[in-house]
Design an enzyme around this catalytic site. Structure first.
Site, PDB file in Angstrom:
ATOM      1  N   CYS A  43       0.866  -1.181   0.000  1.00  0.00           N
ATOM      2  CA  CYS A  43       0.000   0.000   0.000  1.00  0.00           C
ATOM      3  C   CYS A  43       0.901   1.230   0.000  1.00  0.00           C
ATOM      4  CB  CYS A  43      -0.940  -0.021   1.208  1.00  0.00           C
ATOM      5  SG  CYS A  43      -0.084  -0.216   2.771  1.00  0.00           S
ATOM      6  N   ARG A  73      12.863  -0.034  -3.990  1.00  0.00           N
ATOM      7  CA  ARG A  73      12.043  -0.410  -5.145  1.00  0.00           C
ATOM      8  C   ARG A  73      12.645   0.154  -6.423  1.00  0.00           C
ATOM      9  NH1 ARG A  73       5.987   1.631  -6.762  1.00  0.00           N
ATOM     10  NH2 ARG A  73       5.138  -0.355  -7.426  1.00  0.00           N
ATOM     11  N   HIS A 124       3.066  -7.312  -8.208  1.00  0.00           N
ATOM     12  CA  HIS A 124       1.940  -7.738  -9.050  1.00  0.00           C
ATOM     13  C   HIS A 124       2.344  -8.837 -10.058  1.00  0.00           C
ATOM     14  CE1 HIS A 124       1.055  -4.053  -7.133  1.00  0.00           C
ATOM     15  NE2 HIS A 124       1.252  -3.232  -8.132  1.00  0.00           N
ATOM     16  N   ASP A 146      -2.901  -2.447  -2.371  1.00  0.00           N
ATOM     17  CA  ASP A 146      -2.456  -1.424  -3.327  1.00  0.00           C
ATOM     18  C   ASP A 146      -3.159  -0.086  -3.097  1.00  0.00           C
ATOM     19  OD1 ASP A 146      -0.921  -0.386  -5.501  1.00  0.00           O
ATOM     20  OD2 ASP A 146      -2.600  -0.725  -6.862  1.00  0.00           O
TER      21      ASP A 146
HETATM   22  O1  LIG Z   1       0.992   1.208  -6.964  1.00  0.00           O
HETATM   23  C1  LIG Z   1       1.291   0.319  -7.736  1.00  0.00           C
HETATM   24  O2  LIG Z   1       1.680  -0.730  -7.272  1.00  0.00           O
HETATM   25  C2  LIG Z   1       1.162   0.520  -9.147  1.00  0.00           C
HETATM   26  C3  LIG Z   1       1.229   1.686  -9.825  1.00  0.00           C
HETATM   27  C4  LIG Z   1       1.724   2.946  -9.256  1.00  0.00           C
HETATM   28  C5  LIG Z   1       3.117   2.857  -8.775  1.00  0.00           C
HETATM   29  O3  LIG Z   1       3.720   1.825  -8.707  1.00  0.00           O
HETATM   30  C6  LIG Z   1       3.805   4.099  -8.374  1.00  0.00           C
HETATM   31  O4  LIG Z   1       3.269   5.174  -8.543  1.00  0.00           O
HETATM   32  O5  LIG Z   1       4.936   3.977  -7.865  1.00  0.00           O
HETATM   33  C7  LIG Z   1       0.770   1.717 -11.209  1.00  0.00           C
HETATM   34  O6  LIG Z   1       0.667   0.655 -11.830  1.00  0.00           O
HETATM   35  O7  LIG Z   1       0.497   2.819 -11.709  1.00  0.00           O
END
Ligand SMILES: O=C(O)/C=C(\CC(=O)C(=O)O)C(=O)O
Length: 296
Positions: free
Chosen positions: A30, A122, A178, A251
């Site tokens: 999240c 990440r 994911h 998420d």
């Molecule tokens: O939140 C997620 O897991 C997926 C996201 C957004 C993301 O990763 C981010 O903004 O860092 C997406 O597919 O847009």
């Protein structure tokens, strides 16, 4: 981007799930957004959300029947992890996090992140979210992380093979967001799932998140939408076969979702469909995330 573009990507009034998570359950994916007045968004952000801060996150946690959160730094906050650290600090030990860092970060700053509850970094390879993803620099920082940390990687299925040499060279556990976004409409034995299984089989320390039916089985992606039946069919066998290295998360606040915003109660009700036994649910929601994020 102007302030008028700030989007609300979360459900205003999520239902109470029918499924009750076990005691100690962790929502292991999240995010928090802002609040912007205190924690401005990155100048490079590709979306500008409304505030979704720690109070909202913890209220949702309690409403859904969870006890802990793993807060992943979202791209809209760039490499400034202050909002994530603030949320962890306000959680009273009930949250840990994953940071996004400038690869030139010093050892002292990595240690400060550790002290603030961060347990991984990440690397985001989605072109719609980040301008560049320098593999050589990512590899360098991955080699000098604090003890016990891992690397979270976000990519789409079509670049899995291209990323293999890079990912193979990372010397700490990997956690794949994911599942690397497989096309779940291909089913459990489709090409994307087969490729992802081959990748999981290449190393025992690759973990994954069985997350985001709302993104992977979205109507706008050619899926059927809620209740996300193709997701359940494609993902349940993966959870069963790799049950000691799978995580689950909401998420929330669903960055970037401007249509088909999921009801978080319905997301929780996906859990018994992909993890049908109590033993699987305990691994998915408690044992596995506790090993990765609360080992110390
Ligand atoms: O939140 C997620 O897991 C997926 C996201 C957004 C993301 O990763 C981010 O903004 O860092 C997406 O597919 O847009």
């Amino acid at each position: 981007m102007t302030d008028q573009n700030r989007i609300i990507s979360w459900h205003a009034n999520p239902s109470k799930p029918r499924y009750t998570p076990p005691p100690g359950a962790v929502d292991a994916h999240c995010h928090v957004f802002g609040p912007m007045a205190q924690f401005p968004f990155s100048a490079k952000a590709k979306y500008l959300p409304q505030d979704a801060g720690p109070d909202m996150l913890f209220a949702l946690r309690d409403h859904l029947g969870f006890e802990r959160n793993v807060i992943v730094q979202a791209s809209c906050h760039g490499t400034d992890n202050a909002a994530t650290l603030d949320a962890i600090a306000k959680s009273k030990g009930k949250a840990r996090g994953v940071a996004v860092v400038d690869p030139a970060i010093s050892e002292a700053d990595l240690q400060a992140l550790h002290d603030g509850g961060i347990r991984g970094i990440r690397f985001n390879f989605l072109k719609r979210l980040v301008d560049d993803a320098p593999k050589d620099k990512f590899l360098e920082v991955a080699q000098r992380l604090p003890k016990g940390w891992h690397v979270v990687i976000y990519f789409e299925a079509d670049i899995l093979e291209e990323l293999r040499p890079f990912m193979d060279a990372i010397p700490v556990p990997l956690v794949i967001d994911h599942m690397g976004r497989p096309d779940v409409r291909q089913g459990p034995d489709g090409a994307d799932m087969k490729a992802f299984r081959a990748f999981l089989n290449s190393r025992e320390d690759i973990w994954f998140k069985a997350t985001c039916p709302d993104r992977l089985d979205a109507i706008k992606e050619g899926g059927a939408g809620d209740p996300w039946n193709a997701f359940a069919d494609a993902v349940a066998p993966l959870v069963a076969d790799y049950q000691d290295r799978v995580l689950w998360g909401t998420d929330w606040p669903h960055p970037n979702m401007d249509t088909e915003i999921p009801d978080d109660g319905h997301l929780v009700d996906m859990i018994p469909r992909i993890a049908p036994t109590e033993e699987l649910q305990r691994k998915l929601l408690v044992d596995n995330p506790m090993k990765l994020y609360w080992a110390d």
